[in-house]
Design a protein around this motif. Structure first.
Motif, PDB file in Angstrom:
ATOM      1  N   VAL A  92       0.843  -1.206   0.000  1.00 19.00           N
ATOM      2  CA  VAL A  92       0.000   0.000   0.000  1.00 19.00           C
ATOM      3  C   VAL A  92       0.873   1.249   0.000  1.00 19.00           C
ATOM      4  CG1 VAL A  92      -1.647   1.333   1.377  1.00 19.00           C
ATOM      5  CG2 VAL A  92      -1.953  -1.122   1.124  1.00 19.00           C
ATOM      6  N   GLN A  93       1.928   1.252   0.794  1.00 19.52           N
ATOM      7  CA  GLN A  93       2.789   2.429   0.900  1.00 19.52           C
ATOM      8  C   GLN A  93       3.680   2.600  -0.334  1.00 19.52           C
ATOM      9  OE1 GLN A  93       2.032   4.512   3.160  1.00 19.52           O
ATOM     10  NE2 GLN A  93       0.765   3.126   4.333  1.00 19.52           N
ATOM     11  N   GLN A  94       3.830   1.542  -1.128  1.00 21.07           N
ATOM     12  CA  GLN A  94       4.628   1.622  -2.356  1.00 21.07           C
ATOM     13  C   GLN A  94       3.799   1.966  -3.587  1.00 21.07           C
ATOM     14  OE1 GLN A  94       7.161  -1.764  -3.170  1.00 21.07           O
ATOM     15  NE2 GLN A  94       7.226  -2.264  -0.993  1.00 21.07           N
ATOM     16  N   ALA A  95       2.491   1.822  -3.488  1.00 24.94           N
ATOM     17  CA  ALA A  95       1.622   2.059  -4.647  1.00 24.94           C
ATOM     18  C   ALA A  95       1.810   3.485  -5.151  1.00 24.94           C
ATOM     19  CB  ALA A  95       0.166   1.812  -4.262  1.00 24.94           C
ATOM     20  N   ASP A  96       1.829   3.634  -6.445  1.00 27.78           N
ATOM     21  CA  ASP A  96       2.048   4.938  -7.064  1.00 27.78           C
ATOM     22  C   ASP A  96       1.066   5.989  -6.542  1.00 27.78           C
ATOM     23  OD1 ASP A  96       3.625   6.426  -8.952  1.00 27.78           O
ATOM     24  OD2 ASP A  96       1.855   6.470 -10.252  1.00 27.78           O
ATOM     25  N   SER A  97      -0.198   5.597  -6.400  1.00 27.39           N
ATOM     26  CA  SER A  97      -1.190   6.562  -5.903  1.00 27.39           C
ATOM     27  C   SER A  97      -0.882   6.962  -4.460  1.00 27.39           C
ATOM     28  CB  SER A  97      -2.604   5.988  -6.017  1.00 27.39           C
ATOM     29  OG  SER A  97      -2.712   4.790  -5.277  1.00 27.39           O
ATOM     30  N   SER A  98      -0.434   6.025  -3.644  1.00 26.26           N
ATOM     31  CA  SER A  98      -0.100   6.341  -2.251  1.00 26.26           C
ATOM     32  C   SER A  98       1.134   7.224  -2.173  1.00 26.26           C
ATOM     33  CB  SER A  98       0.147   5.056  -1.451  1.00 26.26           C
ATOM     34  OG  SER A  98      -1.021   4.296  -1.342  1.00 26.26           O
ATOM     35  N   THR A  99       2.170   6.890  -2.941  1.00 29.73           N
ATOM     36  CA  THR A  99       3.398   7.678  -2.849  1.00 29.73           C
ATOM     37  C   THR A  99       3.152   9.117  -3.284  1.00 29.73           C
ATOM     38  OG1 THR A  99       4.187   6.992  -5.050  1.00 29.73           O
ATOM     39  CG2 THR A  99       4.944   5.697  -3.170  1.00 29.73           C
ATOM     40  N   LYS A 100       2.400   9.297  -4.349  1.00 28.88           N
ATOM     41  CA  LYS A 100       2.117  10.658  -4.816  1.00 28.88           C
ATOM     42  C   LYS A 100       1.230  11.413  -3.833  1.00 28.88           C
ATOM     43  CE  LYS A 100       2.815   9.746  -9.700  1.00 28.88           C
ATOM     44  NZ  LYS A 100       2.175   9.589 -11.012  1.00 28.88           N
ATOM     45  N   THR A 101       0.296  10.710  -3.217  1.00 34.59           N
ATOM     46  CA  THR A 101      -0.559  11.357  -2.223  1.00 34.59           C
ATOM     47  C   THR A 101       0.252  11.750  -1.003  1.00 34.59           C
ATOM     48  OG1 THR A 101      -2.506  10.170  -3.014  1.00 34.59           O
ATOM     49  CG2 THR A 101      -2.624  11.076  -0.788  1.00 34.59           C
ATOM     50  N   TRP A 102       1.120  10.850  -0.518  1.00 34.06           N
ATOM     51  CA  TRP A 102       1.985  11.194   0.613  1.00 34.06           C
ATOM     52  C   TRP A 102       2.849  12.406   0.294  1.00 34.06           C
ATOM     53  CZ3 TRP A 102       1.383  10.214   5.409  1.00 34.06           C
ATOM     54  CH2 TRP A 102       0.913   8.997   5.876  1.00 34.06           C
ATOM     55  N   LEU A 103       3.452  12.418  -0.884  1.00 34.38           N
ATOM     56  CA  LEU A 103       4.321  13.529  -1.249  1.00 34.38           C
ATOM     57  C   LEU A 103       3.535  14.845  -1.318  1.00 34.38           C
ATOM     58  CD1 LEU A 103       6.521  11.756  -3.945  1.00 34.38           C
ATOM     59  CD2 LEU A 103       7.213  12.416  -1.630  1.00 34.38           C
ATOM     60  N   SER A 104       2.337  14.806  -1.880  1.00 33.11           N
ATOM     61  CA  SER A 104       1.491  16.006  -1.921  1.00 33.11           C
ATOM     62  C   SER A 104       1.110  16.443  -0.515  1.00 33.11           C
ATOM     63  CB  SER A 104       0.223  15.736  -2.730  1.00 33.11           C
ATOM     64  OG  SER A 104       0.517  15.569  -4.090  1.00 33.11           O
ATOM     65  N   PHE A 105       0.771  15.467   0.297  1.00 30.14           N
ATOM     66  CA  PHE A 105       0.391  15.752   1.682  1.00 30.14           C
ATOM     67  C   PHE A 105       1.547  16.395   2.443  1.00 30.14           C
ATOM     68  CE2 PHE A 105       0.993  13.677   5.883  1.00 30.14           C
ATOM     69  CZ  PHE A 105       0.135  14.484   6.622  1.00 30.14           C
ATOM     70  N   ARG A 170      13.681  -1.749  -5.628  1.00 28.05           N
ATOM     71  CA  ARG A 170      14.347  -0.648  -4.919  1.00 28.05           C
ATOM     72  C   ARG A 170      13.746  -0.462  -3.519  1.00 28.05           C
ATOM     73  NH1 ARG A 170      19.014   1.875  -4.380  1.00 28.05           N
ATOM     74  NH2 ARG A 170      18.702   4.009  -3.763  1.00 28.05           N
ATOM     75  N   PHE A 171      12.422  -0.558  -3.406  1.00 23.39           N
ATOM     76  CA  PHE A 171      11.780  -0.489  -2.099  1.00 23.39           C
ATOM     77  C   PHE A 171      12.240  -1.655  -1.221  1.00 23.39           C
ATOM     78  CE2 PHE A 171       8.571   2.442  -3.935  1.00 23.39           C
ATOM     79  CZ  PHE A 171       8.461   3.349  -2.899  1.00 23.39           C
ATOM     80  N   ALA A 172      12.393  -2.830  -1.814  1.00 22.82           N
ATOM     81  CA  ALA A 172      12.852  -4.000  -1.047  1.00 22.82           C
ATOM     82  C   ALA A 172      14.262  -3.786  -0.514  1.00 22.82           C
ATOM     83  CB  ALA A 172      12.787  -5.256  -1.915  1.00 22.82           C
ATOM     84  N   VAL A 173      15.121  -3.179  -1.323  1.00 23.32           N
ATOM     85  CA  VAL A 173      16.489  -2.883  -0.884  1.00 23.32           C
ATOM     86  C   VAL A 173      16.455  -1.871   0.266  1.00 23.32           C
ATOM     87  CG1 VAL A 173      18.673  -1.809  -1.584  1.00 23.32           C
ATOM     88  CG2 VAL A 173      17.575  -3.487  -3.081  1.00 23.32           C
TER      89      VAL A 173
END
Length: 192
Positions: A92-105, A170-173
């Protein structure tokens, strides 16, 4: 007459639509019309369920924050530390929609007191959860430092991955680096 049980479903549909729209156009571009259209509902439904766009955005952030909570706490402090890392790098935290929402937030939270409050809550909760587990394994001052550094590593690595729009590998690393730091700290202090 509204159907019984529809409110939670519709609220979630609006939250999901908000996350998708924010991912596409940012918080500033996420209008009530775009969100309601994405959810397949009238624009008045947002006011009905949330009172307005700001409350819907806050509910969407709280939804993402809730995904960071543990359903069940692991048995040992070490397992709990690993679970905290896992949750912060979950699908969930890696999903493109989540990452962009977090960054906007995060960007908007510097100017919006309500979003800033949610960001501070998130930050304090992460450090507190880490510190709680580290305190069971390390001296208080060591636990405090380890918690602060681990939280910074989690946020920093996650941010780098999100900004570079990298793949899951990359997230796994990044997750592996955070877990290795925890192992190294515990080994350094003779716990592991």
């Amino acid at each position: 007459m509204p159907k019984v049980g529809m409110e939670p479903m519709r609220r979630q549909q609006l939250i999901d639509a908000t996350i998708e729209v924010v991912a596409e156009v940012g918080l500033g571009g996420a209008t009530i019309n775009l969100i309601s259209r994405r959810a397949g509902m009238s624009s008045g439904i947002i006011s009905h369920y949330f009172g307005g766009k700001q409350a819907l955005i806050e509910a969407s952030v709280r939804y993402l924050l809730a995904k960071l909570k543990m359903e069940q706490s692991p048995d040992t402090p070490y397992e709990r530390l690993m679970k905290i890392v896992d949750l912060n790098f979950s699908e969930v935290q890696q999903a493109d929609s989540s990452t962009k929402t977090w960054l906007s937030f995060w960007g908007r939270s510097m100017h919006d007191p309500n979003l800033y409050r949610l960001q501070e809550l998130n930050k304090r909760r992460l450090v507190s959860n880490l510190r709680y587990s580290f305190k069971q394994l390390l001296a208080p001052e060591q636990a405090k430092d380890a918690a602060e550094i681990t939280a910074a590593l989690i946020d920093g690595f996650w941010l780098r991955c999100a900004l570079s729009r990298t793949n899951k590998a990359r997230f796994a690393v990044a997750k592996s680096h955070c877990k290795k730091y925890i192992d190294d700290v515990l080994t350094l202090h003779g716990v592991k």
